[in-house]
Every structure is written in C-alpha cells, then in structure tokens.
Enzyme design. Structure first.
Site, short mmCIF file in Angstrom:
data_model
loop_
_atom_site.label_atom_id
_atom_site.label_comp_id
_atom_site.label_asym_id
_atom_site.label_seq_id
_atom_site.Cartn_x
_atom_site.Cartn_y
_atom_site.Cartn_z
N ASN A 150 0.81 -1.23 0.00
CA ASN A 150 0.00 0.00 0.00
C ASN A 150 0.84 1.28 0.00
O ASN A 150 0.48 2.26 -0.64
CB ASN A 150 -1.01 -0.01 1.16
CG ASN A 150 -0.36 -0.04 2.51
OD1 ASN A 150 0.67 -0.69 2.70
ND2 ASN A 150 -0.93 0.66 3.45
N GLU A 248 3.64 -5.49 12.28
CA GLU A 248 2.72 -4.35 12.10
C GLU A 248 1.60 -4.85 11.20
O GLU A 248 1.82 -5.08 10.01
CB GLU A 248 3.45 -3.18 11.43
CG GLU A 248 4.64 -2.64 12.21
CD GLU A 248 4.25 -2.09 13.57
OE1 GLU A 248 3.10 -1.66 13.74
OE2 GLU A 248 5.10 -2.12 14.48
N CYS A 282 -3.23 1.64 6.28
CA CYS A 282 -3.64 0.90 7.48
C CYS A 282 -4.21 1.84 8.53
O CYS A 282 -4.91 1.40 9.44
CB CYS A 282 -2.43 0.15 8.03
SG CYS A 282 -1.04 1.23 8.33
N GLU A 461 7.44 0.37 15.83
CA GLU A 461 8.51 0.89 14.99
C GLU A 461 8.72 2.36 15.35
O GLU A 461 8.03 2.91 16.20
CB GLU A 461 8.12 0.74 13.51
CG GLU A 461 7.96 -0.71 13.11
CD GLU A 461 7.74 -0.89 11.61
OE1 GLU A 461 6.73 -0.38 11.09
OE2 GLU A 461 8.57 -1.55 10.97
#
Ligand code: NAP
Length: 480
Positions: A150, A248, A282, A461
């Site tokens: 994405n 993630e 996301c 992260e």
C-alpha cells in the site's frame, strides 16, 4: 518487456530458477514488467553475501554508516521524479500522492535513522558503593524485512533504514504486487557506497521467498508489515526458532466525531482519512462515529463532497483517487459492499466500479463509498476492507462510542474530533489503539512509537523503539 532483478551482494541478478511473475499496472490492468519469482536458493545466496558483509558493516562507526545512509537518502531525492512515477505506476496511486507523501517520507526515513543512530545511547545503572551496570546494544546480525503494497517504498524504508543504521545486514522483500521502487533502490545503494552484501533485495511471492526469509536459521529477526493472517503465520513459524519479531498488522480504525468539533477542519481531514490512497492506508478511519446532534449535518456535507470526488487515472492532476492495487483486491472490496447490503446497510454514495476511457478502461477504479445503517458489530464493521469504503454510525454518549470503537479485534489507530480538552484526554486514554490523533490525522513524528495493539501487531517501529528492536542488549556488571 522489462525484467526486474534481485539485488544481491551489491549487484543486480536474475533469480536462480530463471522464473518470473507478471507485474500489473493497476491504472490499465496491463502487465508492464516481469519480476523474479525468487525462492529459497536466492535467499541462501543473499544470506551468504550478508554473512560476509556483516563483520565489515557492523565494525564501521555509527558516523560512517550514517554518512552512507544520508547519501542513500540524497540519492532518492536526486531521482525524485523517477521514484514518484514508478510508485504511482506500480501501485495505482495518484502521482501527487506519491510526490507529496510516499517518496518524501521514504527519503526522510533514511535521513532520520542516519542521524538517529549518531544519538543512540544505551543505559548505565549505578549500584551505590557496589559497582556499575552498563548495557551494550549491538547489531543482531542478518535481519529480514518484509513489507506490503500500500505504501511500498515508504514502509520498506521504514524498516530497512533503522536495521541498517544499527549495523545489521538486511534481506528485504517488497510486496510482489509493488516491487518497482524497491528495485530502483539497489542502484541508489550502489551509488551511496553501501558495501556489497549489506542490503539485499529479493522479489517474489510471500509464500515462497517471503516464507524462506522467515524460515532461514541465520536470519535472526523479522520485521514484518502486512495483514493479520500473514502475521499470525509468521509468528507461528518464527517463534520456535526464537527469532525477534516486529509485526505491524491490519486495522479497522474508528474516527470519532463529537458535535463540538471544528466542523470544517474535521470534514476536510475526514475526507482524507477515509479515502487517501484509495482507502488503502492501514491508518485510514473506516468506521466513522458521529455524535447524534451533528449526524445529519455531517452526513449531508460528507456525502455531497464524496460524491464529487474525482476518480481518475493516476497521472491526471485532478485525480483525488486513482486505481486500487489489483483486480483481486478490487473484487474483494466490492464483495464487502455486497455484504454491507446483505447486512442491511444503505449505500449513500458509491458502491461500484468506475469505468474510465481507453487506455484506462480495464483499470481497477472504485467510486468512494459511504454506507449507513449497519450495526457496529456486523462483519462489514468488524473486518478490514482496506479500500475506499467507510461506514457512518450515530452515537449518544462517550460510553456507547467507546464500546463500539473498541469492539473489533484490531487496535491500530484512532481519530478523535472535539474541542473539549478533558474529553480528548479521557477518550484517548480509553481507546484501544497504539496511535490516537486528536483533531488531526496522519501526522508523523518519526521519534514516536508506531504500531498497534491486539490483532494489529506486536512491537513498535519508529525512533528509539526501532533501534532497540534491531539491536541485542547485553548488560555488563563491574564490581567495585
Ligand atoms: P500481506 O498479504 O500480509 O503481505 C505483506 C507482505 O508479506 C508482502 O510482501 C507479502 O508478499 C508477504 N507475505 C505473504 N505471505 C507471506 C509468508 N507466508 N511469509 C512471508 N511473507 C509473506 O499484506 P498486504 O495485502 O500486502 O498488505 C495489506 C495489509 O497490510 C493490510 O492488512 C494492512 O492493514 C496492513 N498494513 C499494516 C500497516 C501497519 O503499520 N500496521 C501498514 C501498512 C499495511 P506478496 O505480496 O508478494 O505475496
């Protein structure tokens, strides 16, 4: 037809098995390049080269590594137009989005971690009169970085930049659906003077080359961004090998709008947080909850603007939405629109494919879609659609909206719109999400922890969190 290549030991090379997969251009539906269908043999070769490079790369000072990473960041900047065009063509996103978000953020990822490593300090704990502890944070060795389609280069670089800065050698795999900018990165790494074997980029399917990365015994840590199901599989595979894992994963984020919000600012941002990148971020807020006194006003204004949103080919400067990433993905999104109807939802606008003129007539375009009238716990409101589809739902109290917002298996991000300071703090405290934006969306500070709770992932992260993930702590005690 152009054939992309793997980047191993500082050189471009064909996959050992000689096999390739089609790479589609979402804007036209045509195959426009071929990518290596790599497998475990290519992974073995990359690991061999990384093993040779590790003693050299990890022995460099932080400043030396930093210098190379800054050159890498500058190298992308110098080829900005090439990277922007490639990202847009490969993914279907509007050129303007690649130019303003994806590529600048990839550049800043490398720049940020190049400088962050020069400030990275470890702990020391003094024991009064007895001695002192100090903690070494050393690179892990060879690490695997696997990223989704994405935000291709943006998320790819978000992993490999801290991994490299911390002194690791990397075996990285972009999504097979959007390989192009990762392919270009090899050239930039060569020009930046990255020693051979430090960064290896392999292309191919998740189920073959991705799986081989996760299973390779010499790859000590896996940083993965992608779907929750894939994350679950990776966790199951890697856990018995005691690999370090950063996952993630997916999201189904609430966008909670109170009647006292700044309406114009909220509306403008909600259009973006709903449909930016065709809703394929996301962090998009796909479940919109609106306090009842504002509901009708919001619905009218929002639907009017969404209905006027331009869906066009990615090179059209007027395009707000481009193409979704693939035919199967388009079909998946449309199947959720059908499900929403079956679950009793009303499509207020959108809900169908957009057919553009030749040569874009076979591209994957969807009208942005707004649905109302669904229960908060139905499948449409619980499962990740990951496309230009949002639902709107009224609420009466904070307690009620918290139950609805926290009802999914996910816990990635949430957006809150209110001018009541106490309420903002109260709500932010109670929402199940790793990231909460109040009166804003997608604001990025690279120092902050990034990631989700529940089925949205494990670990964080960004900033020091990433540098800590990519290093192994060792505590040393010295007795007085
Ligand atoms: P995906 O299907 O899980 O794929 C992600 C990456 O994993 C791709 O490179 C994929 O390769 C690879 N892969 C697939 N199966 C694998 C396996 N068995 N072993 C190792 N690697 C494997 O996800 P996606 O469809 O690309 O991306 C969309 C998802 O990513 C959404 O759920 C979205 O929410 C999530 N996402 C999360 C974040 C976050 O920060 N939390 C950010 C962006 C996206 P191939 O594509 O080549 O098969």
């Amino acid at each position: 037809m152009e054939k992309l290549q793997n980047f191993i030991n500082g050189e471009y090379c064909a996959p050992i098995n000689g096999a390739y997969i089609d790479n589609y251009e979402p804007a036209t539906g045509n195959v426009y390049s071929l990518i290596p269908n790599s497998d475990e043999k290519d992974v073995a070769l990359a690991v061999e080269s990384a093993e040779k490079a590790f003693p050299i790369w990890s022995a460099m000072s932080n400043e030396e590594r930093s210098e190379i990473l800054i050159k890498l960041s500058d190298g992308i900047k110098n080829r900005m137009d090439e990277f922007v065009a490639a990202e847009s063509r490969d993914n279907g996103k509007p050129l303007s989005l690649a130019a303003h978000v994806d590529i600048p953020r990839a550049i800043s990822n490398f720049h940020f971690f190049a400088t962050a490593i020069t400030h990275f300090a470890s702990e020391s704990h003094y024991m009064v009169g007895e001695g002192v502890n100090y903690t070494l944070r050393k690179p892990i060795g060879i690490v695997g970085c696997i990223s989704p389609w994405n935000l291709p280069l943006y998320l790819f670089s978000w992993k490999i930049a801290p991994a490299l800065a911390a002194g690791n050698c990397v075996i990285a795999k972009p999504s097979e659906i959007t390989p192009y900018t990762a392919y270009l990165l090899g050239k930039v790494a060569q020009e930046a003077g990255m020693p051979n074997g430090v960064l290896n980029i392999l292309h191919g399917l998740g189920s073959s080359v991705g799986d081989a990365i996760v299973k390779h015994p010499k790859i000590k840590a896996i940083s993965f961004t992608g779907g929750t199901k894939t994350g679950e599989y990776i966790a199951k595979t890697a856990a018995p090998m005691f690999k370090k894992l950063s996952l993630e994963l997916g999201g189904k984020n609430p966008n909670i709008i109170f009647a006292d919000c700044d309406f114009d600012e909220m509306l403008k941002t909600t259009l973006r947080s709903s449909f930016a990148n065709q809703g394929q971020i996301c962090l998009c807020g796909s479940r919109i909850f609106v306090e009842r006194p504002l509901y009708e006003k919001f619905k009218t204004a929002f639907v009017e603007k969404v209905a006027k949103t331009t869906v066009s080919n990615p090179t059209d400067p007027k395009a707000i939405l481009g193409a979704v990433v693939s035919k199967p993905h388009m079909e998946k999104v449309l199947s959720y629109v059908q499900l929403a109807k079956e679950e009793g939802g009303t499509i207020l606008t959108g809900g169908e494919q957009v057919h553009l003129e030749v040569p874009y007539n076979n591209g994957y375009y969807l009208r942005p879609t707004v649905i109302e009238g669904l229960a908060y716990d139905c499948r449409t409101n619980q499962e990740e659609i990951f496309g230009p589809v949002v639902t709107i739902t009224p609420f009466d109290t904070e307690e009620e909206v918290l139950i609805m917002a926290n009802s999914t298996q996910y816990g990635l991000a949430a957006t809150l719109w209110t001018t009541d300071l106490k309420r903002a703090h109260r709500m932010a405290d109670k929402i199940d999400a790793g990231i909460v934006w109040v009166n804003a969306w997608l604001v990025r500070d690279l120092r902050t922890p990034f990631g989700g709770m529940k089925a949205s992932g494990v670990g964080r992260e960004g900033g020091e969190e990433a540098l800590r993930f990519f290093t192994e702590p060792k505590n040393v005690y010295i007795s007085y």
